[in-house]
Design a protein around this motif. Structure first.
Motif, mmCIF file in Angstrom:
data_model
loop_
_atom_site.group_PDB
_atom_site.id
_atom_site.type_symbol
_atom_site.label_atom_id
_atom_site.label_comp_id
_atom_site.label_asym_id
_atom_site.label_seq_id
_atom_site.Cartn_x
_atom_site.Cartn_y
_atom_site.Cartn_z
ATOM 1 N N THR A 64 0.889 -1.241 0.101
ATOM 2 C CA THR A 64 -0.196 -0.061 -0.009
ATOM 3 C C THR A 64 0.911 1.410 0.084
ATOM 4 O O THR A 64 1.896 1.088 0.673
ATOM 5 C CB THR A 64 -0.861 0.066 1.263
ATOM 6 O OG1 THR A 64 -1.719 -1.233 1.242
ATOM 7 C CG2 THR A 64 -1.788 1.262 1.362
ATOM 8 N N PHE A 65 0.631 2.309 -0.720
ATOM 9 C CA PHE A 65 1.301 3.298 -1.006
ATOM 10 C C PHE A 65 0.460 4.695 -0.760
ATOM 11 O O PHE A 65 -0.764 4.817 -1.215
ATOM 12 C CB PHE A 65 2.220 3.418 -2.265
ATOM 13 C CG PHE A 65 2.994 2.295 -2.712
ATOM 14 C CD1 PHE A 65 4.240 2.340 -2.782
ATOM 15 C CD2 PHE A 65 2.549 0.870 -3.177
ATOM 16 C CE1 PHE A 65 5.230 1.311 -3.025
ATOM 17 C CE2 PHE A 65 3.187 0.057 -3.551
ATOM 18 C CZ PHE A 65 4.617 0.191 -3.419
ATOM 19 N N VAL A 66 1.312 5.626 -0.225
ATOM 20 C CA VAL A 66 0.610 7.173 -0.002
ATOM 21 C C VAL A 66 1.698 7.639 -0.776
ATOM 22 O O VAL A 66 2.715 8.078 -0.176
ATOM 23 C CB VAL A 66 0.646 7.548 1.493
ATOM 24 C CG1 VAL A 66 -0.023 9.003 1.497
ATOM 25 C CG2 VAL A 66 -0.328 6.768 2.391
ATOM 26 N N GLY A 67 1.036 8.435 -2.054
ATOM 27 C CA GLY A 67 1.732 8.820 -2.935
ATOM 28 C C GLY A 67 2.870 7.971 -3.473
ATOM 29 O O GLY A 67 2.540 6.719 -4.064
ATOM 30 N N LEU A 68 4.121 7.998 -3.331
ATOM 31 C CA LEU A 68 5.397 7.243 -3.694
ATOM 32 C C LEU A 68 5.871 6.640 -2.612
ATOM 33 O O LEU A 68 6.521 5.621 -2.857
ATOM 34 C CB LEU A 68 6.316 8.091 -4.298
ATOM 35 C CG LEU A 68 6.111 8.817 -5.636
ATOM 36 C CD1 LEU A 68 7.166 9.539 -6.310
ATOM 37 C CD2 LEU A 68 5.569 7.977 -6.720
ATOM 38 N N GLY B 143 -7.263 14.556 0.327
ATOM 39 C CA GLY B 143 -6.576 14.851 -0.674
ATOM 40 C C GLY B 143 -5.367 13.555 -0.823
ATOM 41 O O GLY B 143 -4.838 13.500 -1.877
ATOM 42 N N ASP B 144 -5.032 12.839 0.132
ATOM 43 C CA ASP B 144 -4.044 12.022 0.110
ATOM 44 C C ASP B 144 -4.615 10.952 -1.095
ATOM 45 O O ASP B 144 -5.711 10.464 -1.115
ATOM 46 C CB ASP B 144 -3.820 11.192 1.268
ATOM 47 C CG ASP B 144 -2.562 11.909 1.919
ATOM 48 O OD1 ASP B 144 -1.932 12.827 1.412
ATOM 49 O OD2 ASP B 144 -2.665 11.563 3.455
ATOM 50 N N VAL B 145 -3.662 10.220 -1.852
ATOM 51 C CA VAL B 145 -4.032 9.463 -2.668
ATOM 52 C C VAL B 145 -3.329 8.016 -2.156
ATOM 53 O O VAL B 145 -2.011 7.931 -2.168
ATOM 54 C CB VAL B 145 -3.633 9.693 -4.366
ATOM 55 C CG1 VAL B 145 -3.681 8.500 -5.280
ATOM 56 C CG2 VAL B 145 -4.259 10.889 -4.672
ATOM 57 N N VAL C 215 -11.471 11.901 0.543
ATOM 58 C CA VAL C 215 -12.310 13.009 0.453
ATOM 59 C C VAL C 215 -13.205 13.233 1.500
ATOM 60 O O VAL C 215 -14.107 12.183 1.858
ATOM 61 C CB VAL C 215 -12.864 13.061 -1.070
ATOM 62 C CG1 VAL C 215 -13.807 14.537 -0.981
ATOM 63 C CG2 VAL C 215 -12.050 13.109 -2.077
ATOM 64 N N PHE C 216 -13.272 13.976 2.173
ATOM 65 C CA PHE C 216 -14.316 14.261 3.184
ATOM 66 C C PHE C 216 -15.803 14.836 2.695
ATOM 67 O O PHE C 216 -15.454 15.944 2.175
ATOM 68 C CB PHE C 216 -13.856 15.367 4.353
ATOM 69 C CG PHE C 216 -12.452 14.907 5.179
ATOM 70 C CD1 PHE C 216 -12.657 13.429 5.925
ATOM 71 C CD2 PHE C 216 -11.465 15.374 5.203
ATOM 72 C CE1 PHE C 216 -11.728 12.902 6.787
ATOM 73 C CE2 PHE C 216 -10.250 14.607 5.615
ATOM 74 C CZ PHE C 216 -10.559 13.435 6.778
ATOM 75 N N ALA C 217 -16.722 14.384 3.013
ATOM 76 C CA ALA C 217 -17.985 14.610 2.461
ATOM 77 C C ALA C 217 -19.111 14.717 3.666
ATOM 78 O O ALA C 217 -18.851 13.827 4.525
ATOM 79 C CB ALA C 217 -18.589 13.661 1.397
ATOM 80 N N THR C 218 -19.718 15.895 3.514
ATOM 81 C CA THR C 218 -20.780 16.060 4.783
ATOM 82 C C THR C 218 -22.083 15.402 4.241
ATOM 83 O O THR C 218 -22.669 15.835 3.186
ATOM 84 C CB THR C 218 -20.778 17.588 4.882
ATOM 85 O OG1 THR C 218 -19.642 18.055 5.210
ATOM 86 C CG2 THR C 218 -21.845 17.763 6.038
#
Length: 257
Positions: free
Chosen positions: A46-50, A61-63, A75-78
Protein backbone atom coordinates in the motif's frame (compact mmCIF):
# COMPACT_ATOMS: atom_id res chain seq x y z
CA UNK A 1 -17.59 2.78 9.04
CA UNK A 2 -15.03 3.27 11.82
CA UNK A 3 -13.05 0.44 10.20
CA UNK A 4 -13.30 -0.20 6.47
CA UNK A 5 -11.65 -3.34 5.15
CA UNK A 6 -10.42 -3.20 1.55
CA UNK A 7 -9.34 -6.13 -0.62
CA UNK A 8 -10.50 -8.91 -2.95
CA UNK A 9 -12.57 -10.64 -0.24
CA UNK A 10 -16.23 -10.44 -1.39
CA UNK A 11 -17.21 -10.12 2.27
CA UNK A 12 -15.06 -7.01 2.72
CA UNK A 13 -16.39 -3.46 2.92
CA UNK A 14 -14.73 -2.29 -0.33
CA UNK A 15 -14.15 -5.06 -2.88
CA UNK A 16 -11.39 -4.53 -5.46
CA UNK A 17 -11.39 -7.59 -7.77
CA UNK A 18 -7.93 -7.10 -9.29
CA UNK A 19 -5.16 -9.70 -9.33
CA UNK A 20 -2.62 -7.37 -7.73
CA UNK A 21 -4.90 -6.76 -4.73
CA UNK A 22 -4.57 -9.11 -1.74
CA UNK A 23 -7.60 -10.88 -0.26
CA UNK A 24 -7.41 -8.65 2.83
CA UNK A 25 -5.23 -5.77 1.64
CA UNK A 26 -5.67 -2.88 4.07
CA UNK A 27 -7.93 -1.26 6.62
CA UNK A 28 -8.84 2.42 6.70
CA UNK A 29 -10.09 3.52 10.11
CA UNK A 30 -11.14 6.82 11.62
CA UNK A 31 -11.33 7.96 15.23
CA UNK A 32 -11.40 11.43 16.83
CA UNK A 33 -10.94 13.11 13.45
CA UNK A 34 -7.92 11.01 12.44
CA UNK A 35 -8.00 8.77 9.36
CA UNK A 36 -5.45 5.95 9.33
CA UNK A 37 -4.49 3.50 6.57
CA UNK A 38 -2.98 0.20 7.72
CA UNK A 39 -1.57 -2.41 5.34
CA UNK A 40 -2.49 -5.99 6.31
CA UNK A 41 0.68 -7.61 5.00
CA UNK A 42 -0.41 -7.43 1.38
CA UNK A 43 1.74 -8.96 -1.35
CA UNK A 44 2.07 -5.82 -3.49
CA UNK A 45 1.87 -3.20 -0.78
CA UNK A 46 0.00 0.00 0.00
CA UNK A 47 1.42 3.39 -0.98
CA UNK A 48 0.59 6.95 -0.01
CA UNK A 49 1.87 8.93 -2.94
CA UNK A 50 5.21 7.25 -3.71
CA UNK A 51 5.82 6.06 -0.14
CA UNK A 52 5.21 2.40 0.68
CA UNK A 53 3.55 2.37 4.10
CA UNK A 54 2.62 -0.07 6.83
CA UNK A 55 0.55 2.45 8.76
CA UNK A 56 0.01 6.12 7.93
CA UNK A 57 -2.21 8.97 9.09
CA UNK A 58 -4.03 10.41 6.08
CA UNK A 59 -5.10 13.95 5.27
CA UNK A 60 -7.74 15.06 2.77
CA UNK A 61 -6.48 14.74 -0.78
CA UNK A 62 -4.06 11.87 -0.03
CA UNK A 63 -3.98 9.27 -2.79
CA UNK A 64 -3.62 5.62 -1.77
CA UNK A 65 -2.11 3.28 -4.35
CA UNK A 66 -3.39 -0.23 -3.61
CA UNK A 67 -1.25 -2.89 -5.25
CA UNK A 68 -0.27 -1.53 -8.66
CA UNK A 69 -3.70 -1.13 -10.23
CA UNK A 70 -6.04 0.94 -8.01
CA UNK A 71 -5.88 4.53 -6.75
CA UNK A 72 -8.14 5.73 -3.94
CA UNK A 73 -8.38 9.43 -3.04
CA UNK A 74 -9.48 10.49 0.44
CA UNK A 75 -12.25 13.08 0.34
CA UNK A 76 -14.28 14.31 3.30
CA UNK A 77 -17.97 14.71 2.45
CA UNK A 78 -20.78 16.07 4.62
CA UNK A 79 -24.09 14.23 4.60
CA UNK A 80 -26.90 16.77 3.97
CA UNK A 81 -28.97 17.63 7.04
CA UNK A 82 -31.90 15.29 7.48
CA UNK A 83 -30.37 12.53 5.34
CA UNK A 84 -29.64 9.04 6.68
CA UNK A 85 -25.91 8.88 7.45
CA UNK A 86 -25.70 5.55 5.61
CA UNK A 87 -26.81 7.14 2.31
CA UNK A 88 -24.05 6.46 -0.26
CA UNK A 89 -22.82 10.01 -0.85
CA UNK A 90 -19.34 10.15 -2.36
CA UNK A 91 -18.98 13.82 -3.19
CA UNK A 92 -21.33 16.78 -3.18
CA UNK A 93 -22.00 18.33 -6.59
CA UNK A 94 -19.06 20.47 -7.69
CA UNK A 95 -20.14 23.97 -6.55
CA UNK A 96 -18.96 25.97 -9.57
CA UNK A 97 -20.27 23.68 -12.32
CA UNK A 98 -22.96 21.67 -10.54
CA UNK A 99 -21.45 18.42 -11.88
CA UNK A 100 -22.85 15.39 -10.05
CA UNK A 101 -20.92 12.43 -8.61
CA UNK A 102 -20.93 8.79 -9.67
CA UNK A 103 -23.49 7.75 -7.04
CA UNK A 104 -25.96 10.36 -8.30
CA UNK A 105 -25.43 9.08 -11.84
CA UNK A 106 -26.19 5.49 -10.79
CA UNK A 107 -29.36 6.55 -8.97
CA UNK A 108 -30.54 8.50 -12.01
CA UNK A 109 -29.68 5.59 -14.30
CA UNK A 110 -31.82 3.27 -12.17
CA UNK A 111 -34.80 5.59 -12.56
CA UNK A 112 -34.26 6.21 -16.27
CA UNK A 113 -33.30 2.72 -17.40
CA UNK A 114 -35.42 0.53 -15.16
CA UNK A 115 -38.68 1.91 -16.52
CA UNK A 116 -39.48 4.77 -14.16
CA UNK A 117 -38.94 7.34 -16.92
CA UNK A 118 -39.44 6.62 -20.61
CA UNK A 119 -39.84 10.09 -22.07
CA UNK A 120 -37.49 11.48 -24.67
CA UNK A 121 -36.28 8.49 -26.66
CA UNK A 122 -33.52 5.87 -26.19
CA UNK A 123 -30.95 6.34 -23.43
CA UNK A 124 -27.26 6.91 -24.27
CA UNK A 125 -24.13 7.13 -22.12
CA UNK A 126 -21.07 9.14 -23.15
CA UNK A 127 -17.67 8.47 -21.59
CA UNK A 128 -15.18 11.35 -21.60
CA UNK A 129 -11.51 10.62 -20.90
CA UNK A 130 -9.18 13.49 -20.03
CA UNK A 131 -5.58 12.96 -21.16
CA UNK A 132 -2.69 15.15 -20.00
CA UNK A 133 -3.46 15.17 -16.28
CA UNK A 134 -0.18 13.36 -15.54
CA UNK A 135 1.56 16.71 -15.93
CA UNK A 136 -0.52 18.13 -13.06
CA UNK A 137 1.70 17.10 -10.18
CA UNK A 138 -0.38 18.79 -7.48
CA UNK A 139 -3.99 18.04 -6.58
CA UNK A 140 -5.19 21.69 -6.92
CA UNK A 141 -4.00 21.69 -10.54
CA UNK A 142 -5.86 18.44 -11.24
CA UNK A 143 -9.04 19.91 -9.77
CA UNK A 144 -8.67 23.11 -11.78
CA UNK A 145 -8.08 21.15 -14.98
CA UNK A 146 -11.12 18.95 -14.34
CA UNK A 147 -13.25 22.04 -13.75
CA UNK A 148 -12.11 23.53 -17.07
CA UNK A 149 -13.05 20.30 -18.87
CA UNK A 150 -16.41 20.05 -17.05
CA UNK A 151 -17.36 23.54 -18.13
CA UNK A 152 -16.40 22.78 -21.74
CA UNK A 153 -18.57 19.63 -21.75
CA UNK A 154 -21.52 21.35 -20.11
CA UNK A 155 -21.39 24.21 -22.60
CA UNK A 156 -21.23 21.81 -25.55
CA UNK A 157 -24.06 19.63 -24.21
CA UNK A 158 -26.38 22.64 -23.90
CA UNK A 159 -28.33 21.17 -21.00
CA UNK A 160 -29.19 17.96 -22.84
CA UNK A 161 -27.58 15.66 -20.30
CA UNK A 162 -26.68 14.74 -16.75
CA UNK A 163 -22.91 15.03 -16.36
CA UNK A 164 -21.16 13.16 -13.55
CA UNK A 165 -17.53 12.96 -12.53
CA UNK A 166 -16.52 9.38 -11.84
CA UNK A 167 -12.80 9.92 -11.10
CA UNK A 168 -9.87 12.11 -11.99
CA UNK A 169 -9.71 12.01 -15.76
CA UNK A 170 -13.23 10.67 -16.31
CA UNK A 171 -16.66 12.16 -16.86
CA UNK A 172 -19.84 10.29 -17.78
CA UNK A 173 -22.81 11.91 -19.50
CA UNK A 174 -26.31 10.46 -19.77
CA UNK A 175 -28.94 11.72 -22.19
CA UNK A 176 -31.91 10.79 -24.35
CA UNK A 177 -30.90 12.97 -27.30
CA UNK A 178 -30.29 11.26 -30.69
CA UNK A 179 -26.86 9.63 -30.92
CA UNK A 180 -25.86 11.79 -33.90
CA UNK A 181 -26.63 14.88 -31.84
CA UNK A 182 -24.64 13.56 -28.89
CA UNK A 183 -21.68 12.72 -31.14
CA UNK A 184 -21.69 16.29 -32.48
CA UNK A 185 -21.91 17.70 -28.94
CA UNK A 186 -19.05 15.46 -27.81
CA UNK A 187 -16.95 16.60 -30.78
CA UNK A 188 -17.61 20.23 -29.83
CA UNK A 189 -16.54 19.52 -26.25
CA UNK A 190 -13.33 17.82 -27.38
CA UNK A 191 -12.53 20.70 -29.75
CA UNK A 192 -13.21 23.24 -27.02
CA UNK A 193 -10.77 21.57 -24.61
CA UNK A 194 -8.06 21.31 -27.29
CA UNK A 195 -8.33 25.07 -27.89
CA UNK A 196 -7.94 25.99 -24.20
CA UNK A 197 -5.12 28.51 -23.92
CA UNK A 198 -5.27 28.87 -20.13
CA UNK A 199 -2.13 26.90 -19.28
CA UNK A 200 -2.72 27.74 -15.62
CA UNK A 201 -5.19 24.84 -15.57
CA UNK A 202 -2.45 22.32 -16.37
CA UNK A 203 1.26 22.55 -17.30
CA UNK A 204 0.65 20.51 -20.48
CA UNK A 205 -2.18 20.69 -23.03
CA UNK A 206 -5.26 18.65 -22.13
CA UNK A 207 -6.84 16.28 -24.64
CA UNK A 208 -10.46 15.13 -24.33
CA UNK A 209 -11.71 12.00 -26.10
CA UNK A 210 -15.19 10.50 -25.94
CA UNK A 211 -17.02 7.22 -26.52
CA UNK A 212 -20.76 7.31 -27.19
CA UNK A 213 -22.49 4.12 -25.93
CA UNK A 214 -26.18 3.77 -26.91
CA UNK A 215 -28.33 1.43 -24.80
CA UNK A 216 -30.58 -0.95 -26.70
CA UNK A 217 -33.92 -2.32 -25.53
CA UNK A 218 -32.15 -5.63 -24.78
CA UNK A 219 -29.57 -4.10 -22.43
CA UNK A 220 -29.57 -5.62 -18.91
CA UNK A 221 -32.29 -4.28 -16.64
CA UNK A 222 -29.91 -3.84 -13.70
CA UNK A 223 -28.40 -0.33 -13.68
CA UNK A 224 -25.10 -1.38 -12.08
CA UNK A 225 -24.62 -4.07 -14.73
CA UNK A 226 -25.38 -1.53 -17.46
CA UNK A 227 -22.82 0.91 -16.08
CA UNK A 228 -20.14 -1.80 -15.80
CA UNK A 229 -20.74 -3.12 -19.31
CA UNK A 230 -20.92 0.37 -20.81
CA UNK A 231 -17.62 1.32 -19.18
CA UNK A 232 -16.00 -1.78 -20.67
CA UNK A 233 -17.38 -0.98 -24.13
CA UNK A 234 -16.29 2.65 -23.85
CA UNK A 235 -12.73 1.94 -22.80
CA UNK A 236 -12.28 -0.80 -25.38
CA UNK A 237 -13.27 1.76 -28.02
CA UNK A 238 -11.18 4.56 -26.49
CA UNK A 239 -8.06 2.35 -26.49
CA UNK A 240 -7.97 2.71 -30.28
CA UNK A 241 -8.13 6.52 -30.45
CA UNK A 242 -6.04 9.39 -29.10
CA UNK A 243 -8.29 12.19 -30.34
CA UNK A 244 -11.93 12.67 -31.28
CA UNK A 245 -15.13 10.72 -30.69
CA UNK A 246 -16.07 7.08 -31.30
CA UNK A 247 -19.50 5.41 -31.17
CA UNK A 248 -19.87 1.79 -30.03
CA UNK A 249 -22.38 -0.88 -30.95
CA UNK A 250 -25.57 -0.38 -28.89
CA UNK A 251 -25.20 -2.11 -25.53
CA UNK A 252 -27.19 -5.34 -25.51
CA UNK A 253 -26.95 -5.95 -29.27
CA UNK A 254 -24.85 -8.99 -30.14
CA UNK A 255 -22.33 -8.67 -32.97
CA UNK A 256 -23.81 -10.05 -36.16
CA UNK A 257 -27.29 -10.05 -34.60
Amino acid sequence: KERTEIGRDPEGDVVLPARTISWRHLIVSHCDGNVIAEDLGSRNGTFVGLDKVKRRNLVEGDVLAVGDSVLLKLVFATVPEGEDSTHPYLLPPEPMTGVENAVSLLERLRKEHEGMSTDGGPLTLVWYRVDGLDACEELPLVEKAMRVVALAILQAMKGETLLARSADGEFIAMARAPTKTLCKMAEDACDSVSKQVDRGSCPAPLVLVAAVVPLSATAPADAEAVLTMARREAYTALADISTGVVMTTPLGVQEGG
